[in-house]
Write a protein that holds these residues in place. Structure first.
Motif, PDB file in Angstrom:
ATOM      1  N   ASP A  94      -5.896   5.726  -3.579  1.00  0.00           N
ATOM      2  CA  ASP A  94      -5.191   5.033  -2.494  1.00  0.00           C
ATOM      3  C   ASP A  94      -6.185   4.296  -1.606  1.00  0.00           C
ATOM      4  N   LYS A 107       0.971   4.073  -2.801  1.00  0.00           N
ATOM      5  CA  LYS A 107       0.747   5.483  -2.489  1.00  0.00           C
ATOM      6  C   LYS A 107       1.874   6.340  -3.045  1.00  0.00           C
ATOM      7  N   HIS A 131       0.844  -1.197   0.000  1.00  0.00           N
ATOM      8  CA  HIS A 131       0.000   0.000   0.000  1.00  0.00           C
ATOM      9  C   HIS A 131       0.878   1.245   0.000  1.00  0.00           C
ATOM     10  N   GLN A 163      -6.103  11.195  -6.067  1.00  0.00           N
ATOM     11  CA  GLN A 163      -5.099  10.350  -5.422  1.00  0.00           C
ATOM     12  C   GLN A 163      -5.640   9.742  -4.126  1.00  0.00           C
TER      13      GLN A 163
END
Lengths: 599, 580
Positions: B93, A241, A237, B89
């Motif tokens: 995410d 990101k 993750h 974004q």
């Protein structure tokens, strides 16, 4: 006005914008669409002229009729104005459609040709080029060429013509004011091209970042089970990101450029209008310029920007299209490494005494002189069942590939009925071979369609019988849709064993002369495997077969066993003979059954 | 459209950007709206006589307005469009994190391509709502308000007549946009069909060649290609109309102003400067009129996409870590199955009432036909799936009472299909244990017999593998995935038919090395061959989801069931060969 604010995406650009050799070749591709392209250039010139008339008509209206208070003259000129605008609409529309149509047709042909070429290219080509790359040729590269034919080429003429037209009309009305006004053009060009270049670089960066992000995303989705099993969620993750954040940063930079660019262009055109007010106004005071001229000039200035911007964009399209066409032509020009023999020249002749298959002093390497097979010679008689054994990398699978003529041998020859396989049409040759490979490729469609893959006209009866023969019917009949059950791409809903049973059925349906099994039973449990083998031995009575397996039990019933070791045919004989020899085979055998450590 | 409200929480984070962006939009449009007015003053004064100084003043004013307005326009774009990328974004995410919580069953139900399109196309549509879909309405409305106010001040009649154009323009843009969208969707559908076929054909090039299906594949492709062009052409017809039509409507506006304004000047109710300013305002209004229709489409598309994204985010993960993980544990590696049943679809049971116990350090083996439930059974341990009935206990604690991370740390699984990530050999090896030392990694590589292979790679352990690197053979992949599991130092090791692609000789070597590793660990071996499983402490035979036999090799042989038959057949072959 509107078009100014529309962001236009650019294609990935490489190479130069113009290459005369490539251009000539592309032009050749246009073929019978040339007429359409010429016609659209003509329509475009007329349309652009009609569009240019507007401000000029306004000028006449102001100077001649409004100032002179001629109401009927004003009506007349407004009617002319509307007619000219309608004409421009019709001309532009038909021109746009005509170019679009020509572009689509050219693109269709190009895509067809590329795909057709890919059907002719030999396996070595596919070894060197990953599928993703080939897909790009068929899809986005061809699409880039559409941009060229569909909008690029013709529109360039239009833009240049519009610029020249505006300049000419301005000069015709008042050359001094024209010179003054056009002095802002260098600034406009400078701003536009500087912006284009920066945005282009950012765009390239964006593309590659999106590709990275999506690649990472896709990999994670496919391998999510592994990610979870190994507790990598947090770490992955974070990585995602950071990729996603990088992309955002590039976008923000792009936004910065656009945010700077649009006001800058507004400023340049305001500057031009200011020059007209100041310069034109001064001239008006001396009577050298009419008020209509002033109005017309202001309107022309507003029309100057679009073609300049478009030209900057077209340059990129041209560049991308040239690079794409180069890649497409590379595919089209690629030599076919394993050329087919014309079926017309082929006369089936069977030498009675010759063995069905003969490898005569075969040498083969995939690359350079890394020989995978070294001086291999053997023959297989009709009806014989031959096993090929050896450790991983011994060259077993290569033998099969050579037999199918996926590759040509470097030295020696492979004969079928005493005839070099290079002289046999590929289709004839491959129809003789029924293959069940290690990695079963299943097509999206139904179970029945997959079984029918090699023989589209097989009846339902045939499909069912063949499935029963290999016992594939057991699992097929448990599926909700039975033979009509849809199978997704790559057969993901089927187990490995089921996929292999399907491959068996597919191969057997074609009733091949030679059956080839490559590791085909590795993932099927022993019971199914044995049943299949029984079925095969029944079906293929009198048929020749070649079996490759790591597991010796698979090959027990073969007439003869070939033992390959590092590309060399080391032993050959029946199971008993080879055991008695006490060589490599003996060692493999002992390991398999745990009767002792490697000798 | 309601679904767009779901975006509000994401927007709240950027309250500041949005407020400043809107203020900048108002100021910039107000300043831009003054420019035609300055032009009007200049033209009017030119009629009545003016000094050169005054002319220069007007020119300067005109440039000044564009310059100051431009600064605010710049600020508006930076704030508002920038905000849209930031929200994009955040959403992306968040979706990714959500996907990571979904169990295997989720990925069986959802195709990769669909999930990818949620995170690409749908996210893009939503982003368009936040960027252009947010900025243009603000810009449009303020431009419209300011310019119309100025126009009304100059001439109410001319304003009303000119504004008659707005509804047809906005409506036709909206209509064209809708048609375009429908056609685009149809084109994209066809495009994905076309590329699916090409992809399949190119990936299966060997099969296509082997069955000499080139001509048929070509015919199939040609059909798809023709349909694709047909759909594109209907799009071209509509698209070709768009810009010419907009240009035409604008010219009609200019003609109206020329006529009505001209008549006004002749009658003396308007000045020439008014006329010039009007032409200017028409130019400013053209874009807002187009934008209204365009934005309506963006919002529609974005709303539909947001629904799809929200549906994804609303999918509760079926398997979640226990909120109060139990810590009571027996000795490490004990496994108990208590009347476990599993059903993938709620109808047929993949496992039925399975019970057994494995003591720490034991090795058990599972054999059975393809589809008998072997992989399902081992998938229960790391909770890739949950039982529909009964429970699975590890170290005395039911799997669903474990902390999920902890549980999975205990289990080292080598799945049937060897999936590797496109990164270096080393990164793949230490995938589950980034903190593992070099020695631990090398040891795992040596047990799995992948070390010699790696030594031959150009960059050793730094060699890239997978899609963008070296292509490994099936056997190499299998051994690498085995090593990857060993590096984690699990207390339970599961080999799900992992060595089927490895040749017998290497398999034997690996098993010998593994025996040492397996000491003190609980191991589960799934295999087809008696020789692989005969040394296990207990062998279970699965058939149609049930344990039909269990015991040691000798016991099962004595039982005379499936296993004995398997062994009998395998040894019979052997004996037969030995006799002859």
């Amino acid at each position: 006005m509107s078009a100014k604010r529309k962001q236009v995406e650019e294609q990935d650009v490489l190479g130069k914008a113009y290459d005369s050799k490539l251009a000539r070749r592309l032009w050749g591709y246009v073929g019978d669409q040339k007429k359409k392209l010429f016609a659209s250039v003509g329509l475009l010139l007329l349309g652009a002229t009609a569009e240019l008339a507007g401000p000029w008509l306004s000028k006449i209206a102001i100077d001649r009729y409004i100032v002179d208070k001629d109401v009927s003259g004003l009506y007349k000129i407004v009617i002319i104005f509307v007619i000219v605008s309608a004409l421009a609409l019709a001309l532009r529309w038909s021109q746009s459609y005509l170019t679009g149509e020509a572009g689509q047709i050219i693109m269709y042909r190009m895509r067809r040709d590329v795909f057709e070429k890919m059907q002719r290219l030999s396996i070595p080509y596919f070894d060197r080029n990953p599928v993703g790359k080939l897909m790009t040729r068929v899809t986005s590269d061809v699409q880039a060429l559409y941009e060229l034919f569909g909008s690029g080429m013709v529109a360039i003429f239009g833009d240049i013509f519009t610029l020249i037209g505006i300049t000419a009309v301005m000069f015709a009305i008042n050359w001094k004011l024209a010179l003054l006004t056009l002095s802002v053009i260098p600034i406009l060009l400078l701003v536009t091209f500087a912006f284009r270049k920066r945005v282009r670089d950012l765009y390239r960066k964006t593309r590659s970042q999106i590709a990275n992000l999506n690649g990472y995303l896709q990999e994670n989705i496919i391998g999510m089970r592994v990610v979870q099993l190994f507790g990598r969620e947090r770490a992955n993750h974070e990585r995602f990101k950071s990729l996603s954040g990088d992309l955002k940063q590039t976008y923000l930079k792009t936004i910065f450029n656009y945010a700077l660019f649009f006001p800058a262009v507004e400023l340049v055109s305001a500057l031009a209008v200011a020059i007209i007010i100041w310069g034109g106004g001064s001239m008006m005071l001396t009577g050298a310029v009419t008020v209509g001229t002033l109005v017309a000039f202001i309107q022309y200035v507003e029309r100057f920007y679009r073609p300049v911007r478009d030209l900057a964009e077209k340059y990129n399209i041209l560049q991308a299209a040239m690079a794409a066409s180069e890649r497409v032509f590379q595919v089209l020009d690629h030599p076919i490494e394993v050329p087919d023999t014309s079926a017309l020249d082929y006369v089936e002749k069977t030498e009675v005494d010759a063995p069905l298959i003969e490898f005569r002093n075969v040498w083969f390497a995939y690359r350079g002189d890394e020989w995978v097979l070294k001086d291999v010679s053997f023959d297989i008689r009709e009806g014989e069942s031959v096993a090929v054994v050896g450790a991983t990398g011994a060259g077993k699978t290569t033998i099969i590939s050579l037999l199918q003529r996926f590759y040509d041998v470097q030295q020696g020859e492979i004969l079928l009925h005493g005839r070099n396989i290079r002289e046999i049409p590929l289709q004839e040759l491959r129809a003789m071979l029924g293959l069940v490979l290690q990695d079963v490729f299943v097509f999206a469609g139904t179970i029945a369609e997959n079984i029918r893959y090699g023989k589209a006209d097989a009846s339902d009866e045939e499909v069912r019988e063949t499935s029963e023969l290999v016992l594939a019917n057991r699992f097929i009949e448990k599926l909700p849709g039975k033979y009509a059950e849809p199978v997704v791409e790559r057969g993901a809903t089927l187990s490995t064993g089921q996929r292999q049973l399907l491959a068996f059925a597919r191969a057997l349906l074609c009733r091949p002369k030679i059956l080839v099994l490559d590791e085909a039973t590795a993932s099927i449990d022993t019971e199914t495997e044995q049943t299949i083998q029984e079925a095969i031995s029944r079906v293929l009575e009198g048929r020749t077969s070649i079996i490759i397996a790591h597991r010796l039990s698979t090959i027990q019933r073969c007439n003869r066993i070939l033992v390959l070791h590092h590309g060399v045919l080391r032993e050959q004989g029946t199971h008993e003979e080879l055991l008695a020899q006490g060589g490599i085979y003996h060692r493999l055998y002992q390991l398999q059954f745990g009767l002792g450590e490697a000798a | 459209m309601k679904s767009l409200r779901l975006l509000i929480p994401y927007l709240k984070v950027y309250r500041r950007e949005i407020t400043w962006g809107c203020i900048a939009a108002l100021i910039s449009t107000a300043l831009y709206a003054l420019a035609p007015w300055a032009l009007k003053l200049a033209v009017d004064d030119l009629q009545t006589g003016i000094s050169a100084r005054q002319l220069a003043y007007y020119a300067g004013l005109f440039v000044g307005l564009a310059a100051v307005g431009g600064v605010f326009r710049y600020a508006m774009r930076m704030w508002l469009i920038g905000m849209s990328r930031k929200v994009e974004q955040d959403l992306r995410d968040r979706i990714f994190g959500h996907l990571q919580k979904q169990p295997a069953s989720f990925y069986n139900q959802n195709r990769t391509g669909d999930l990818m399109s949620r995170m690409t196309n749908d996210l893009d549509n939503v982003r368009n709502v936040l960027g252009p879909g947010f900025m243009y309405p603000i810009e449009t409305i303020s431009t419209a308000v300011f310019s119309i106010a100025m126009m009304l001040w100059i001439s109410p009649t001319l304003t009303l007549i000119t504004l008659l154009l707005a509804p047809p323009v906005s409506y036709s843009v909206f209509k064209l946009g809708r048609v375009t969208h429908k056609l685009t969707t149809r084109i994209q559908e066809q495009y994905s069909r076309l590329s699916d076929q090409a992809q399949e054909n190119l990936s299966g090039a060997r099969v296509v060649r082997a069955y000499s299906q080139e001509e048929r594949e070509l015919a199939k492709f040609d059909q798809l290609n023709q349909e694709y062009v047909r759909r594109n052409l209907s799009m071209t017809r509509v698209q070709a109309l768009f810009f010419p039509l907009m240009g035409f409507l604008f010219e009609i506006g200019a003609a109206i102003i020329l006529l009505v304004g001209g008549l006004g000047i002749i009658r003396g109710s308007l000045s020439l400067g008014d006329f010039v300013a009007f032409v200017g305002y028409l130019g400013m209004l053209a874009w807002p009129m187009i934008a209204v229709g365009w934005v309506a489409n963006l919002l529609q598309r974005g709303a539909a996409s947001m629904v799809r994204i929200q549906n994804l985010l609303d999918t509760e993960p079926e398997i979640v870590s226990s909120s109060q993980p139990s810590s009571a544990r027996a000795s490490a590696g004990e496994i108990v199955f208590e009347n476990v049943s599993v059903s993938h679809d709620g109808v047929r049971e993949a496992l039925q009432d399975v019970s057994f116990k494995v003591r720490p350090g034991e090795t058990i083996a599972i054999v059975g036909r393809t589809g008998s439930g072997k992989s399902t059974l081992v998938g229960l341990l790391p909770r890739l799936i949950d039982p529909s009935k009964g429970r699975v206990l590890i170290d005395g604690v039911a799997t669903n009472e474990w902390n999920l991370d902890e549980l999975r740390k205990q289990v080292g699984m080598v799945p049937q299909d060897a999936f590797l990530f496109s990164s270096t050999v080393k990164e793949n090896l230490t995938f589950g244990a980034p903190e593992a030392s070099e020695t631990e990694m090398l040891e795992a590589a040596s047990i799995s017999r992948i070390d010699k292979d790696v030594a031959q790679f150009a960059d050793g352990y730094e060699t890239m593998v997978g899609e963008r690197g070296l292509t490994l053979s099936g056997g190499q992949k299998g051994r690498l995935t085995l090593a990857r599991a060993l590096v984690r130092d699990p207390s339970i090791l599961i080999l799900d038919d992992a060595l089927s692609a490895v040749d017998t000789h290497t398999e034997e070597e690996i098993l010998r090395g593994l025996r040492e590793f397996m000491k003190g660990r609980t191991s589960i071996l799934i295999a087809h061959r008696v020789s692989t499983v005969r040394d296990a402490d207990c062998i279970y035979v699965l058939d149609q989801g049930r344990i039909v036999e269990s015991g040691t090799h000798e016991e099962l042989i004595a039982l005379g069931g499936y296993y004995a038959d398997l062994d009998h057949r395998q040894s019979l072959e052997q004996e037969l060969e030995m006799e002859s």
